[in-house]
Design an enzyme around this catalytic site. Structure first.
Site, PDB file in Angstrom:
ATOM      1  N   GLY A 123      17.739  -4.711  -3.649  1.00 36.43           N
ATOM      2  CA  GLY A 123      18.165  -5.357  -4.886  1.00 36.43           C
ATOM      3  C   GLY A 123      19.634  -5.760  -4.796  1.00 36.43           C
ATOM      4  N   GLN A 276      -9.020   4.071 -31.586  1.00 38.86           N
ATOM      5  CA  GLN A 276      -7.597   3.710 -31.394  1.00 38.86           C
ATOM      6  C   GLN A 276      -6.795   4.983 -31.120  1.00 38.86           C
ATOM      7  N   ARG A 279      -7.307   6.472 -27.604  1.00 41.57           N
ATOM      8  CA  ARG A 279      -6.665   5.684 -26.534  1.00 41.57           C
ATOM      9  C   ARG A 279      -5.148   5.826 -26.601  1.00 41.57           C
ATOM     10  N   GLY A 347      -4.642  -9.386 -29.665  1.00 37.65           N
ATOM     11  CA  GLY A 347      -4.081 -10.628 -29.135  1.00 37.65           C
ATOM     12  C   GLY A 347      -2.567 -10.621 -29.141  1.00 37.65           C
ATOM     13  N   THR A 368       5.878   1.567  -6.985  1.00 35.71           N
ATOM     14  CA  THR A 368       6.037   1.221  -5.566  1.00 35.71           C
ATOM     15  C   THR A 368       7.443   1.492  -5.061  1.00 35.71           C
ATOM     16  N   GLU A 370      11.131   3.038  -4.530  1.00 38.59           N
ATOM     17  CA  GLU A 370      11.545   4.437  -4.378  1.00 38.59           C
ATOM     18  C   GLU A 370      10.408   5.283  -3.834  1.00 38.59           C
TER      19      GLU A 370
HETATM   20  C1  LIG Z   1      18.763   4.612 -13.568  1.00 28.94           C
HETATM   21  C2  LIG Z   1      17.555   4.519 -12.625  1.00 28.94           C
HETATM   22  C3  LIG Z   1      17.217   3.091 -12.316  1.00 28.94           C
HETATM   23  C4  LIG Z   1      16.032   3.047 -11.402  1.00 28.94           C
HETATM   24  C5  LIG Z   1      15.853   1.614 -10.925  1.00 28.94           C
HETATM   25  C6  LIG Z   1      15.857   1.570  -9.458  1.00 28.94           C
HETATM   26  C7  LIG Z   1      15.788   0.138  -8.962  1.00 28.94           C
HETATM   27  C8  LIG Z   1      14.833  -0.013  -7.821  1.00 28.94           C
HETATM   28  C9  LIG Z   1      15.343   0.716  -6.608  1.00 28.94           C
HETATM   29  C10 LIG Z   1      14.338   0.732  -5.508  1.00 28.94           C
HETATM   30  C11 LIG Z   1      15.028   1.139  -4.248  1.00 28.94           C
HETATM   31  C12 LIG Z   1      14.095   1.456  -3.140  1.00 28.94           C
HETATM   32  O1  LIG Z   1      12.915   1.264  -3.204  1.00 28.94           O
HETATM   33  S1  LIG Z   1      14.899   2.144  -1.841  1.00 28.94           S
HETATM   34  C13 LIG Z   1      13.661   2.408  -0.628  1.00 28.94           C
HETATM   35  C14 LIG Z   1      12.683   3.498  -1.073  1.00 28.94           C
HETATM   36  N1  LIG Z   1      11.855   3.849   0.031  1.00 28.94           N
HETATM   37  C15 LIG Z   1      11.140   4.966   0.089  1.00 28.94           C
HETATM   38  O2  LIG Z   1      11.073   5.742  -0.869  1.00 28.94           O
HETATM   39  C16 LIG Z   1      10.458   5.243   1.417  1.00 28.94           C
HETATM   40  C17 LIG Z   1       9.392   6.310   1.257  1.00 28.94           C
HETATM   41  N2  LIG Z   1       9.183   6.991   2.541  1.00 28.94           N
HETATM   42  C18 LIG Z   1       9.844   8.189   2.787  1.00 28.94           C
HETATM   43  O3  LIG Z   1      10.555   8.753   1.956  1.00 28.94           O
HETATM   44  C19 LIG Z   1       9.572   8.794   4.149  1.00 28.94           C
HETATM   45  O4  LIG Z   1       9.181   7.775   5.053  1.00 28.94           O
HETATM   46  C20 LIG Z   1       8.458   9.883   4.072  1.00 28.94           C
HETATM   47  C21 LIG Z   1       9.005  11.062   3.278  1.00 28.94           C
HETATM   48  C22 LIG Z   1       7.206   9.325   3.401  1.00 28.94           C
HETATM   49  C23 LIG Z   1       8.104  10.326   5.489  1.00 28.94           C
HETATM   50  O5  LIG Z   1       9.314  10.617   6.149  1.00 28.94           O
HETATM   51  P1  LIG Z   1       9.272  11.210   7.626  1.00 28.94           P
HETATM   52  O6  LIG Z   1      10.651  11.275   8.106  1.00 28.94           O
HETATM   53  O7  LIG Z   1       8.243  10.501   8.423  1.00 28.94           O
HETATM   54  O8  LIG Z   1       8.861  12.710   7.314  1.00 28.94           O
HETATM   55  P2  LIG Z   1       7.492  13.461   7.523  1.00 28.94           P
HETATM   56  O9  LIG Z   1       7.179  13.469   8.978  1.00 28.94           O
HETATM   57  O10 LIG Z   1       6.467  12.952   6.552  1.00 28.94           O
HETATM   58  O11 LIG Z   1       7.931  14.928   7.039  1.00 28.94           O
HETATM   59  C24 LIG Z   1       8.793  15.697   7.880  1.00 28.94           C
HETATM   60  C25 LIG Z   1       9.369  16.803   7.028  1.00 28.94           C
HETATM   61  O12 LIG Z   1      10.413  16.258   6.197  1.00 28.94           O
HETATM   62  C26 LIG Z   1      10.171  16.626   4.856  1.00 28.94           C
HETATM   63  N3  LIG Z   1      10.725  15.590   3.987  1.00 28.94           N
HETATM   64  C27 LIG Z   1      10.337  14.296   3.938  1.00 28.94           C
HETATM   65  N4  LIG Z   1      11.080  13.644   3.039  1.00 28.94           N
HETATM   66  C28 LIG Z   1      11.958  14.537   2.505  1.00 28.94           C
HETATM   67  C29 LIG Z   1      12.968  14.470   1.506  1.00 28.94           C
HETATM   68  N5  LIG Z   1      13.227  13.327   0.860  1.00 28.94           N
HETATM   69  N6  LIG Z   1      13.662  15.598   1.234  1.00 28.94           N
HETATM   70  C30 LIG Z   1      13.380  16.764   1.867  1.00 28.94           C
HETATM   71  N7  LIG Z   1      12.411  16.906   2.815  1.00 28.94           N
HETATM   72  C31 LIG Z   1      11.717  15.792   3.123  1.00 28.94           C
HETATM   73  C32 LIG Z   1       8.668  16.738   4.757  1.00 28.94           C
HETATM   74  O13 LIG Z   1       8.305  17.517   3.619  1.00 28.94           O
HETATM   75  C33 LIG Z   1       8.345  17.420   6.067  1.00 28.94           C
HETATM   76  O14 LIG Z   1       8.669  18.777   5.916  1.00 28.94           O
HETATM   77  P3  LIG Z   1       7.765  19.853   6.746  1.00 28.94           P
HETATM   78  O15 LIG Z   1       6.351  19.683   6.254  1.00 28.94           O
HETATM   79  O16 LIG Z   1       7.942  19.473   8.190  1.00 28.94           O
HETATM   80  O17 LIG Z   1       8.371  21.175   6.379  1.00 28.94           O
HETATM   81  C1  LIG Z   2      11.054  -4.236  -7.404  1.00 28.84           C
HETATM   82  C2  LIG Z   2      11.318  -3.598  -6.061  1.00 28.84           C
HETATM   83  C3  LIG Z   2      12.623  -3.254  -5.724  1.00 28.84           C
HETATM   84  C4  LIG Z   2      12.899  -2.701  -4.480  1.00 28.84           C
HETATM   85  N1  LIG Z   2      14.208  -2.418  -4.151  1.00 28.84           N
HETATM   86  C5  LIG Z   2      14.477  -1.923  -2.932  1.00 28.84           C
HETATM   87  C6  LIG Z   2      15.841  -1.673  -2.554  1.00 28.84           C
HETATM   88  O1  LIG Z   2      16.756  -1.898  -3.339  1.00 28.84           O
HETATM   89  N2  LIG Z   2      16.092  -1.195  -1.316  1.00 28.84           N
HETATM   90  C7  LIG Z   2      15.082  -0.932  -0.406  1.00 28.84           C
HETATM   91  O2  LIG Z   2      15.374  -0.498   0.703  1.00 28.84           O
HETATM   92  N3  LIG Z   2      13.765  -1.151  -0.738  1.00 28.84           N
HETATM   93  C8  LIG Z   2      13.459  -1.646  -1.976  1.00 28.84           C
HETATM   94  N4  LIG Z   2      12.149  -1.868  -2.321  1.00 28.84           N
HETATM   95  C9  LIG Z   2      11.089  -1.647  -1.320  1.00 28.84           C
HETATM   96  C10 LIG Z   2      10.272  -0.428  -1.674  1.00 28.84           C
HETATM   97  O3  LIG Z   2      11.014   0.735  -1.505  1.00 28.84           O
HETATM   98  C11 LIG Z   2       9.011  -0.402  -0.795  1.00 28.84           C
HETATM   99  O4  LIG Z   2       8.230  -1.530  -1.138  1.00 28.84           O
HETATM  100  C12 LIG Z   2       8.225   0.879  -1.053  1.00 28.84           C
HETATM  101  O5  LIG Z   2       8.901   1.961  -0.440  1.00 28.84           O
HETATM  102  C13 LIG Z   2       6.787   0.801  -0.558  1.00 28.84           C
HETATM  103  O6  LIG Z   2       6.768   0.558   0.830  1.00 28.84           O
HETATM  104  P1  LIG Z   2       5.886  -0.654   1.422  1.00 28.84           P
HETATM  105  O7  LIG Z   2       6.223  -1.868   0.680  1.00 28.84           O
HETATM  106  O8  LIG Z   2       6.057  -0.580   2.893  1.00 28.84           O
HETATM  107  O9  LIG Z   2       4.403  -0.256   1.050  1.00 28.84           O
HETATM  108  P2  LIG Z   2       3.244   0.165   2.086  1.00 28.84           P
HETATM  109  O10 LIG Z   2       3.507   1.523   2.597  1.00 28.84           O
HETATM  110  O11 LIG Z   2       3.042  -0.947   3.056  1.00 28.84           O
HETATM  111  O12 LIG Z   2       2.023   0.249   1.058  1.00 28.84           O
HETATM  112  C14 LIG Z   2       0.889  -0.595   1.138  1.00 28.84           C
HETATM  113  C15 LIG Z   2      -0.349   0.264   0.876  1.00 28.84           C
HETATM  114  O13 LIG Z   2      -0.494   1.164   1.978  1.00 28.84           O
HETATM  115  C16 LIG Z   2      -0.713   2.493   1.504  1.00 28.84           C
HETATM  116  N5  LIG Z   2      -0.222   3.467   2.485  1.00 28.84           N
HETATM  117  C17 LIG Z   2       0.913   3.381   3.210  1.00 28.84           C
HETATM  118  N6  LIG Z   2       1.038   4.450   4.020  1.00 28.84           N
HETATM  119  C18 LIG Z   2      -0.048   5.242   3.781  1.00 28.84           C
HETATM  120  C19 LIG Z   2      -0.498   6.504   4.296  1.00 28.84           C
HETATM  121  N7  LIG Z   2       0.197   7.185   5.221  1.00 28.84           N
HETATM  122  N8  LIG Z   2      -1.652   7.013   3.819  1.00 28.84           N
HETATM  123  C20 LIG Z   2      -2.356   6.344   2.847  1.00 28.84           C
HETATM  124  N9  LIG Z   2      -1.989   5.143   2.342  1.00 28.84           N
HETATM  125  C21 LIG Z   2      -0.855   4.614   2.805  1.00 28.84           C
HETATM  126  C22 LIG Z   2       0.088   2.540   0.210  1.00 28.84           C
HETATM  127  O14 LIG Z   2      -0.398   3.578  -0.640  1.00 28.84           O
HETATM  128  C23 LIG Z   2      -0.182   1.140  -0.374  1.00 28.84           C
HETATM  129  O15 LIG Z   2      -1.394   1.174  -1.096  1.00 28.84           O
HETATM  130  C24 LIG Z   2      11.839  -2.444  -3.565  1.00 28.84           C
HETATM  131  C25 LIG Z   2      10.525  -2.779  -3.900  1.00 28.84           C
HETATM  132  C26 LIG Z   2      10.264  -3.343  -5.143  1.00 28.84           C
HETATM  133  C27 LIG Z   2       8.846  -3.692  -5.498  1.00 28.84           C
END
Ligand SMILES: CCCCCCCCCCCC(=O)SCCNC(=O)CCNC(=O)[C@H](O)C(C)(C)COP(=O)(O)OP(=O)(O)OC[C@H]1O[C@@H](n2cnc3c(N)ncnc32)[C@H](O)[C@@H]1OP(=O)(O)O
Ligand SMILES: Cc1cc2nc3c(=O)[nH]c(=O)nc-3n(C[C@H](O)[C@H](O)[C@H](O)COP(=O)(O)OP(=O)(O)OC[C@H]3O[C@@H](n4cnc5c(N)ncnc54)[C@H](O)[C@@H]3O)c2cc1C
Length: 602
Positions: A123, A276, A279, A347, A368, A370
């Site tokens: 973003g 209503q 739900r 509506g 999706t 975070e």
């Molecule tokens: C005001 C508001 C406005 C809010 C408004 C906000 C605006 C929008 C902002 C959006 C910004 C974004 O989307 S930013 C991008 C966001 N992206 C994501 O969230 C990506 C999601 N994916 C992940 O976090 C990672 O890939 C995982 C956790 C799914 C997998 O990571 P990995 O490194 O492959 O780890 P994995 O092998 O699964 O696990 C290894 C070990 O690490 C541990 N582990 C994994 N993650 C973590 C963790 N975070 N902290 C501690 N421990 C962890 C596991 O439990 C496991 O422990 P053990 O079992 O070994 O003990």
């Molecule tokens: C509005 C918006 C703002 C964003 N802002 C940011 C930002 O500021 N910075 C940033 O870095 N990113 C940002 N993102 C990206 C966002 O963090 C990713 O889109 C999100 O982490 C999901 O990852 P992906 O898109 O790869 O989904 P994918 O992982 O490709 O998901 C696709 C499908 O695959 C499934 N899937 C994936 N892995 C598995 C598994 N192991 N087992 C079973 N099912 C699985 C999911 O459940 C989903 O149904 C933003 C996204 C949006 C929509």
């Protein structure tokens, strides 16, 4: 209706005003976020405050924090969080951007080796940010050390043009017409862009001047700390968004009358219909439940952060599981609820002037961003499986899994419910939820032991997270609650929250033997009685959210209930009504009508 460019420019103006006020008033991050909420712009200030600053705080050394945060707090630079790529989002360890250390110049070479390594989604990246924390594969001495964070300048601070080697732009329009379309989620490709070594965030690991990789004595998962922080804030966001939708639907349900008039008398308020209520009232209860669990999660996160300061990492897994699970469950429930609230308003729920389409469009992506909600629940399942095996080896679980220590009792207990009234007993409800969560986790562990799978445990994770939410609601009611009759109303909402989950997931409760079919039907009966008891106070319970009409942004949810004149007034504001005869009549409609009329006279 503003074009996307006009919308962006309008938002940029508002955001720049918010930033200026933030600096002038010396606002804290918390206050700045509140300001963002009230200017209701999910735009640029989110990623700067919500992720760029926390990433530097969590992964930067003291020296790096001093240097970069000073500029960030004064908005001398505007940052974003560039992690996701075109080809990878969920799988952070699969990211392809490289950061290769060049000892001859003491620099990292940042590069996008493939199309799929293009940064995609951050973003504010598209047009606004001058800097970013960029996540890339750290390569030094020919070895790939995995994903690390690097601070990169993206644009000139003189004329905002992209720096050499950086191709950067917006990824295009998104779902819905408003808020997220004002945000410039961006794409970025790096072509061997050099940055000084000291722009690697070095709290978790370092690269020496000679290029030696040194990992500090902290868990490598602290790299994910910024995501954990945002996930806990998103739970509070979900409760706010849900309570806005429920406020609109309840107030409108009290105004809207359809059918039911007797002898020419007034028609019936739709809020009086049982369909209503069945739900809508679970959403009213969920809005309160998510608010309370969000308050608790904020406490948990603060507590874990303080422990981290003193190198106590013991509660890090719990923090990860709770933030991941609660973000997932609350955002999925909220998105579904807002969509249902549109339908509950008939509506008029589909008009932009109802405020509901925009609320849905802004909150749907929370399922999706975070972290995809399924991926996060699988993380919770992994944590639960680990806990089950620890319990089996005699270790006493603590925190939100402490109930698993009571495995002897919970694996064979029968619910004590015999009458409808028994379902009012919080202890009976809590035990049923604990038994369901534990039995599902144990079943899952047994399945995995027979056929290992990374995808087992999704349902057990949902059960565990719902237990946390129910437990925190029950605990909230054990506190002193001010206001005559308030606690009694909240007790009813707590009952609705828990019993609607039993109704919705009755299969889980029956198949794990936690309740019998009769107890299940007693729960439904209790639920219907609770709906009728909450009905007289439903409007008061949404007024209690204390949203202004401006913040609610809804002709249906107005405090004064003057819905129809508001709808009528809003209609005429639409640009289509600027002319009585619409553009296009002369070119397209008139020739057709004239021709058809002529033909008809032949
Ligand atoms: C005001 C508001 C406005 C809010 C408004 C906000 C605006 C929008 C902002 C959006 C910004 C974004 O989307 S930013 C991008 C966001 N992206 C994501 O969230 C990506 C999601 N994916 C992940 O976090 C990672 O890939 C995982 C956790 C799914 C997998 O990571 P990995 O490194 O492959 O780890 P994995 O092998 O699964 O696990 C290894 C070990 O690490 C541990 N582990 C994994 N993650 C973590 C963790 N975070 N902290 C501690 N421990 C962890 C596991 O439990 C496991 O422990 P053990 O079992 O070994 O003990
Ligand atoms: C509005 C918006 C703002 C964003 N802002 C940011 C930002 O500021 N910075 C940033 O870095 N990113 C940002 N993102 C990206 C966002 O963090 C990713 O889109 C999100 O982490 C999901 O990852 P992906 O898109 O790869 O989904 P994918 O992982 O490709 O998901 C696709 C499908 O695959 C499934 N899937 C994936 N892995 C598995 C598994 N192991 N087992 C079973 N099912 C699985 C999911 O459940 C989903 O149904 C933003 C996204 C949006 C929509």
């Amino acid at each position: 209706m503003l074009s996307r460019k006009e919308l962006f420019k309008d938002t940029l103006k508002k955001a720049a005003h918010a930033w200026k006020r933030t600096v002038e008033l010396h606002l804290t991050e918390e206050e700045a976020n509140l300001l963002r909420l009230y200017i209701d712009q999910p735009g640029y200030v989110d990623l700067h405050w919500v992720m760029f600053v926390p990433a530097i705080k969590g992964q930067g050394t003291e020296e790096q924090q001093k240097k970069w945060l000073t500029m960030a707090y004064k908005f001398q630079i505007i940052g974003t969080y560039a992690q996701t790529e075109l080809g990878h989002g969920s799988n952070v360890q699969g990211l392809e951007t490289t950061a290769t250390f060049d000892p001859s110049t003491d620099e990292f070479i940042m590069h996008s080796p493939t199309l799929t390594s293009s940064k995609w989604w951050p973003g504010g990246l598209g047009k606004t940010s001058t800097h970013a924390v960029v996540y890339a594969r750290l390569i030094t001495e020919g070895k790939d050390y995995g994903i690390h964070g690097f601070i990169m300048q993206l644009r000139s601070l003189d004329d905002h043009s992209p720096l050499p080697g950086i191709t950067i732009g917006d990824i295009g329009g998104k779902f819905g017409s408003g808020a997220y379309n004002s945000m410039d989620n961006g794409v970025m490709r790096l072509d061997h862009v050099r940055i000084p070594r000291d722009q690697m965030l070095m709290r978790l690991a370092q690269v020496t001047r000679e290029g030696k990789y040194v990992h500090s004595d902290v868990p490598k998962q602290l790299l994910y700390g910024t995501m954990v922080y945002v996930r806990q804030t998103i739970v509070a966001d979900a409760s706010r968004a849900l309570s806005r939708a429920v406020c609109i639907a309840v107030r409108y349900g009290a105004i809207r009358k359809q059918f039911g008039s007797k002898a020419g008398g007034p028609e019936t308020q739709v809020l009086n219909y049982k369909t209503q209520q069945s739900r809508l009232f679970p959403f009213l209860a969920s809005a309160y439940a998510f608010r309370f669990v969000g308050q608790w999660l904020k406490w948990l996160y603060t507590d874990v952060t303080q422990k981290l300061e003193s190198k106590d990492f013991s509660t890090l897994p719990e923090a990860h599981a709770c933030t991941a699970g609660l973000k997932s469950v609350t955002t999925s429930a909220t998105a579904d609820a807002i969509e249902e609230c549109q339908k509950l308003c008939g509506g008029h729920g589909y008009l932009n002037s109802s405020g509901l389409p925009e609320l849905f469009a802004v909150n749907l992506p929370a399922c999706t961003y975070e972290g995809d909600n399924v991926v996060l629940l699988l993380q919770v399942a992994r944590f639960l499986m680990k806990t089950v095996s620890q319990v089996a080896s005699g270790k006493q679980p603590v925190g939100t899994t402490a109930y698993m220590g009571n495995i002897q009792h919970l694996m064979q207990c029968k619910s004590v419910v015999n009458t409808v009234e028994d379902w009012l007993n919080p202890a009976a409800i809590k035990e049923v939820f604990e038994a369901r969560a534990l039995r599902m986790a144990v079943n899952c562990a047994q399945n995995i032991s027979k056929a290992p799978s990374q995808e087992e445990g999704f349902e057990a994770a949902v059960a565990h997270v719902q237990l946390i939410i129910v437990t925190k609601f029950i605990e909230k009611l054990q506190e002193d609650i001010l206001g005559h009759g308030v606690k009694e109303q909240l007790q009813k909402l707590c009952g609705i929250y828990a019993l609607h989950l039993i109704h919705k997931h009755l299969g889980d409760f029956l198949s794990t033997g936690c309740v019998t079919a009769r107890q299940g039907s007693l729960a439904n009966e209790r639920l219907g009685k609770l709906y009728a008891q909450v009905r007289p106070n439903a409007v008061a319970l949404v007024d209690a959210f204390d949203y202004t009409d401006h913040y609610l942004g809804s002709a249906l949810g107005r405090y004064d209930g003057d819905v129809y004149s508001a709808l009528y007034k809003e209609a005429w504001k639409d640009p289509l009504n600027e002319t009585v005869v619409p553009d296009g009549y002369q070119e397209h409609l008139r020739p057709l009508l004239k021709q058809q009329l002529k033909l008809s006279r032949l």
